[in-house]
Design a protein around this motif. Sequence first.
Motif, PDB file in Angstrom:
ATOM      1  N   VAL A 158       2.936 -10.347  -5.854  1.00 20.35           N
ATOM      2  CA  VAL A 158       1.691 -10.450  -5.088  1.00 20.35           C
ATOM      3  C   VAL A 158       1.627 -11.823  -4.435  1.00 20.35           C
ATOM      4  CG1 VAL A 158      -0.829 -10.474  -5.233  1.00 20.35           C
ATOM      5  CG2 VAL A 158       0.484  -8.814  -6.569  1.00 20.35           C
ATOM      6  N   GLU A 159       1.225 -11.828  -3.183  1.00 17.63           N
ATOM      7  CA  GLU A 159       1.185 -13.065  -2.397  1.00 17.63           C
ATOM      8  C   GLU A 159      -0.178 -13.194  -1.726  1.00 17.63           C
ATOM      9  OE1 GLU A 159       3.475 -14.924   1.548  1.00 17.63           O
ATOM     10  OE2 GLU A 159       3.902 -12.885   0.831  1.00 17.63           O
ATOM     11  N   ARG A 160      -0.739 -14.389  -1.783  1.00 19.80           N
ATOM     12  CA  ARG A 160      -2.012 -14.669  -1.126  1.00 19.80           C
ATOM     13  C   ARG A 160      -1.758 -15.633   0.028  1.00 19.80           C
ATOM     14  NH1 ARG A 160      -2.947 -13.628  -6.346  1.00 19.80           N
ATOM     15  NH2 ARG A 160      -4.806 -12.383  -6.851  1.00 19.80           N
ATOM     16  N   ILE A 161      -2.250 -15.260   1.199  1.00 26.32           N
ATOM     17  CA  ILE A 161      -2.024 -16.104   2.364  1.00 26.32           C
ATOM     18  C   ILE A 161      -3.328 -16.312   3.117  1.00 26.32           C
ATOM     19  CG2 ILE A 161       0.334 -15.216   2.607  1.00 26.32           C
ATOM     20  CD1 ILE A 161      -0.633 -13.810   5.185  1.00 26.32           C
ATOM     21  N   ARG A 162      -3.355 -17.367   3.912  1.00 28.00           N
ATOM     22  CA  ARG A 162      -4.457 -17.618   4.837  1.00 28.00           C
ATOM     23  C   ARG A 162      -3.855 -17.957   6.188  1.00 28.00           C
ATOM     24  NH1 ARG A 162      -7.889 -21.589   7.045  1.00 28.00           N
ATOM     25  NH2 ARG A 162     -10.085 -20.943   7.117  1.00 28.00           N
ATOM     26  N   CYS A 163      -4.370 -17.351   7.242  1.00 29.21           N
ATOM     27  CA  CYS A 163      -3.875 -17.597   8.593  1.00 29.21           C
ATOM     28  C   CYS A 163      -5.051 -17.450   9.562  1.00 29.21           C
ATOM     29  CB  CYS A 163      -2.748 -16.642   8.948  1.00 29.21           C
ATOM     30  SG  CYS A 163      -3.178 -14.899   8.843  1.00 29.21           S
ATOM     31  N   PRO A 164      -4.902 -17.925  10.788  1.00 31.77           N
ATOM     32  CA  PRO A 164      -6.031 -17.846  11.729  1.00 31.77           C
ATOM     33  C   PRO A 164      -6.508 -16.429  12.020  1.00 31.77           C
ATOM     34  CG  PRO A 164      -4.423 -19.459  12.482  1.00 31.77           C
ATOM     35  CD  PRO A 164      -3.802 -18.759  11.315  1.00 31.77           C
ATOM     36  N   PHE A 165      -5.585 -15.453  12.161  1.00 31.60           N
ATOM     37  CA  PHE A 165      -5.974 -14.110  12.588  1.00 31.60           C
ATOM     38  C   PHE A 165      -5.165 -13.051  11.841  1.00 31.60           C
ATOM     39  CE2 PHE A 165      -6.034 -16.965  16.333  1.00 31.60           C
ATOM     40  CZ  PHE A 165      -7.410 -17.064  16.507  1.00 31.60           C
ATOM     41  N   ALA A 166      -5.802 -11.907  11.594  1.00 34.40           N
ATOM     42  CA  ALA A 166      -5.102 -10.736  11.055  1.00 34.40           C
ATOM     43  C   ALA A 166      -5.517  -9.526  11.877  1.00 34.40           C
ATOM     44  CB  ALA A 166      -5.449 -10.517   9.582  1.00 34.40           C
ATOM     45  N   VAL A 167      -4.550  -8.666  12.178  1.00 34.64           N
ATOM     46  CA  VAL A 167      -4.810  -7.499  13.022  1.00 34.64           C
ATOM     47  C   VAL A 167      -4.374  -6.240  12.290  1.00 34.64           C
ATOM     48  CG1 VAL A 167      -4.532  -6.456  15.294  1.00 34.64           C
ATOM     49  CG2 VAL A 167      -4.330  -8.938  15.047  1.00 34.64           C
ATOM     50  N   GLY A 168      -5.294  -5.294  12.164  1.00 33.34           N
ATOM     51  CA  GLY A 168      -4.978  -4.014  11.559  1.00 33.34           C
ATOM     52  C   GLY A 168      -4.420  -3.047  12.585  1.00 33.34           C
ATOM     53  N   CYS A 169      -3.130  -2.819  12.523  1.00 33.19           N
ATOM     54  CA  CYS A 169      -2.452  -1.800  13.327  1.00 33.19           C
ATOM     55  C   CYS A 169      -1.930  -0.749  12.356  1.00 33.19           C
ATOM     56  CB  CYS A 169      -1.308  -2.423  14.130  1.00 33.19           C
ATOM     57  SG  CYS A 169      -1.784  -3.833  15.142  1.00 33.19           S
ATOM     58  N   ASP A 170      -2.744  -0.474  11.348  1.00 31.11           N
ATOM     59  CA  ASP A 170      -2.299   0.301  10.196  1.00 31.11           C
ATOM     60  C   ASP A 170      -2.876   1.711  10.150  1.00 31.11           C
ATOM     61  OD1 ASP A 170      -4.725  -1.016   9.849  1.00 31.11           O
ATOM     62  OD2 ASP A 170      -4.442  -1.402   7.722  1.00 31.11           O
ATOM     63  N   GLY A 171      -3.132   2.284  11.311  1.00 28.17           N
ATOM     64  CA  GLY A 171      -3.399   3.707  11.397  1.00 28.17           C
ATOM     65  C   GLY A 171      -4.809   4.142  11.073  1.00 28.17           C
ATOM     66  N   PRO A 172      -5.032   5.463  11.099  1.00 29.46           N
ATOM     67  CA  PRO A 172      -6.386   6.005  10.936  1.00 29.46           C
ATOM     68  C   PRO A 172      -7.054   5.612   9.625  1.00 29.46           C
ATOM     69  CG  PRO A 172      -4.872   7.697  11.741  1.00 29.46           C
ATOM     70  CD  PRO A 172      -4.036   6.524  11.366  1.00 29.46           C
ATOM     71  N   ALA A 173      -6.282   5.503   8.543  1.00 26.81           N
ATOM     72  CA  ALA A 173      -6.851   5.121   7.250  1.00 26.81           C
ATOM     73  C   ALA A 173      -6.679   3.618   7.038  1.00 26.81           C
ATOM     74  CB  ALA A 173      -6.183   5.902   6.125  1.00 26.81           C
ATOM     75  N   SER A 174      -7.039   2.833   8.037  1.00 22.30           N
ATOM     76  CA  SER A 174      -6.759   1.406   8.074  1.00 22.30           C
ATOM     77  C   SER A 174      -7.363   0.645   6.893  1.00 22.30           C
ATOM     78  CB  SER A 174      -7.300   0.818   9.377  1.00 22.30           C
ATOM     79  OG  SER A 174      -7.258  -0.589   9.364  1.00 22.30           O
ATOM     80  N   THR A 175      -6.498  -0.086   6.190  1.00 23.63           N
ATOM     81  CA  THR A 175      -6.973  -0.967   5.123  1.00 23.63           C
ATOM     82  C   THR A 175      -7.745  -2.141   5.700  1.00 23.63           C
ATOM     83  OG1 THR A 175      -5.087  -0.360   3.720  1.00 23.63           O
ATOM     84  CG2 THR A 175      -6.231  -2.410   3.185  1.00 23.63           C
ATOM     85  N   VAL A 176      -7.285  -2.664   6.825  1.00 27.08           N
ATOM     86  CA  VAL A 176      -7.983  -3.787   7.451  1.00 27.08           C
ATOM     87  C   VAL A 176      -9.397  -3.366   7.852  1.00 27.08           C
ATOM     88  CG1 VAL A 176      -8.001  -5.377   9.408  1.00 27.08           C
ATOM     89  CG2 VAL A 176      -5.848  -4.865   8.247  1.00 27.08           C
ATOM     90  N   ARG A 177      -9.533  -2.182   8.422  1.00 24.17           N
ATOM     91  CA  ARG A 177     -10.864  -1.705   8.821  1.00 24.17           C
ATOM     92  C   ARG A 177     -11.776  -1.563   7.603  1.00 24.17           C
ATOM     93  NH1 ARG A 177      -9.891   3.326  11.162  1.00 24.17           N
ATOM     94  NH2 ARG A 177     -10.678   4.405   9.324  1.00 24.17           N
ATOM     95  N   ALA A 178     -11.242  -1.013   6.536  1.00 19.12           N
ATOM     96  CA  ALA A 178     -12.053  -0.856   5.330  1.00 19.12           C
ATOM     97  C   ALA A 178     -12.444  -2.213   4.759  1.00 19.12           C
ATOM     98  CB  ALA A 178     -11.275  -0.046   4.297  1.00 19.12           C
TER      99      ALA A 178
END
Length: 536
Positions: A158-178
């Motif tokens: 498991v890795e924890r990161i911090r960055c300026p931006f994250a983009v969910g291109c992960d489909g209809p059941a998007s984890t980023v959207r949730a």
Amino acid sequence: MVAHSGRHLTAAVDVLVVGAGPTGLGLALQAHAHGARVRVVERRPEPFRPSRALILHPRTLEVLRPLGVTDALLERADTAPGVRLRLGSRVVETGLADLALPDTAFPHLSLMRQTDVETVLTRALADRGVTVERGTELLTARDDGGGARAVLRSGHGVERIRCPFAVGCDGPASTVRACAGIGWHGRPYTEEVVLADLDLGGTSAGADAQVFAGSRGLLFLFPLGEQAAWRLLATRASAGGSGRDFGQPGPPVPEAELQRLLHEVGSCARIERVAWSARVPLQCGLARRFRRGRLFLAGDAAHAYSPATGQGMNAGIQDAVNLGWKLGFAASGRDGGAADGFDAEVLLDSYEAERRAAAHGRMLLTHAAFWAEASTGRLPSWLRAVAAPRAAPAVPVLLGRRRLVAEAVRTVSQLRVNYRHSPLSVEGTPPLRGAPRPGDRLPDRAVSVGGPAERLHGLLARPGVHLLLQRDAAPPPDTPAASPVTVLRLTNSPGRGLVAVRPDGHVGFRCGAADPAGLTGWLSLVGAAVSPSARA
């Protein structure tokens, strides 16, 4: 920024891209080309999965051209597809090459499998030193006010990161959207898609694509199978059921049912082998927002369509190219490389303002087309089974009207999409008449920059902002700051005007005469500064 995970050290990144489909890969390429350090993670361990998308539209090829991948894409595509349209007992043959689209370098529909698109884009990223991290799953993501925090899980732990931006291109059941808490407005279709790769008897491999119209829906046969010669796509009433994974291949379809689908539409083809098959439940939907803080959505994570008119992959790539350059410029601005007065929030907000409106219009288009293509209601069934065969003699006449067909393709391929109401679309003083309006797509045409005529889009086929000066225009203001701006003087275009073209090929600013303050203000708005290069 650097993230620690046990003994593992993660290199600094500006943009974390979640998902390595065409949208995520296109986004990574565009952001990288405009100065961002990118990282692409994909939970699937293997790259191959059966393609659902099979068409690249002209506009998609246009927006990818500055990234240097269109030649490789076209090598794998059928750019002169023939189609046999079967309306009852009548057969109409047509071609989809060399359409009457003089303002694009790609006046054709291109048949191409999604997996081939992903292969080309993945190799292009690898050439730039960016490797897709497969088998790496996003567990959580959140906006912390000044950046994005994410937790990833892979074979390394498991890795924890911090960055300026994250983009969910992960489909209809998007984890980023949730994780972003972004709502979803949509509903399931009562129809579903049946997909299969088949070897068929009675139909020669490499023949034209075939379209059959029947009372229960359309059936397509494409000579593009990945595990067999033919790809079958049919629409049928959905079996329903709860817990459906919309847009994703579901259970296989019995061979007898596939053969029955072929017989129902009048095909004489015999199934010799079924390499793969699936039912795909469908929905139409739209995320309520495309951005929350430093978390963004693109492609299927932001919108879902029926397969009618082939919008999914194309819309996702066009999202990616729109957002990628903005993230690149915003990341550069964080490092002090932007013009004075640059406000990244205006630039980043423009993504949702532009692409969500485009997605809503596209949803109306696909919904209407899917109703005609797949609805089992009395009227659409009668239109396909009775009216269409009777009207078959008129179809060649309609298809022979090349401008009529071209206008339909222009609409379907999103060549008409504009961002006139975007905060990035600015009219200078005085306005420039006779040129595309701010927010419009820049059409291709023959121009001269002091030598023989060349195609404009070819001259602009590189990342960055482009300033197009008319023949007698004053030079733009010069600043010492390094910038991604190219200046071209069009010697065959009389006048004193100027047009500024965004990295995604849309006009951002225009003026009919020198407007240094207006131009400088617009360049500051998008995070660029003038540093003339190339053929000024």
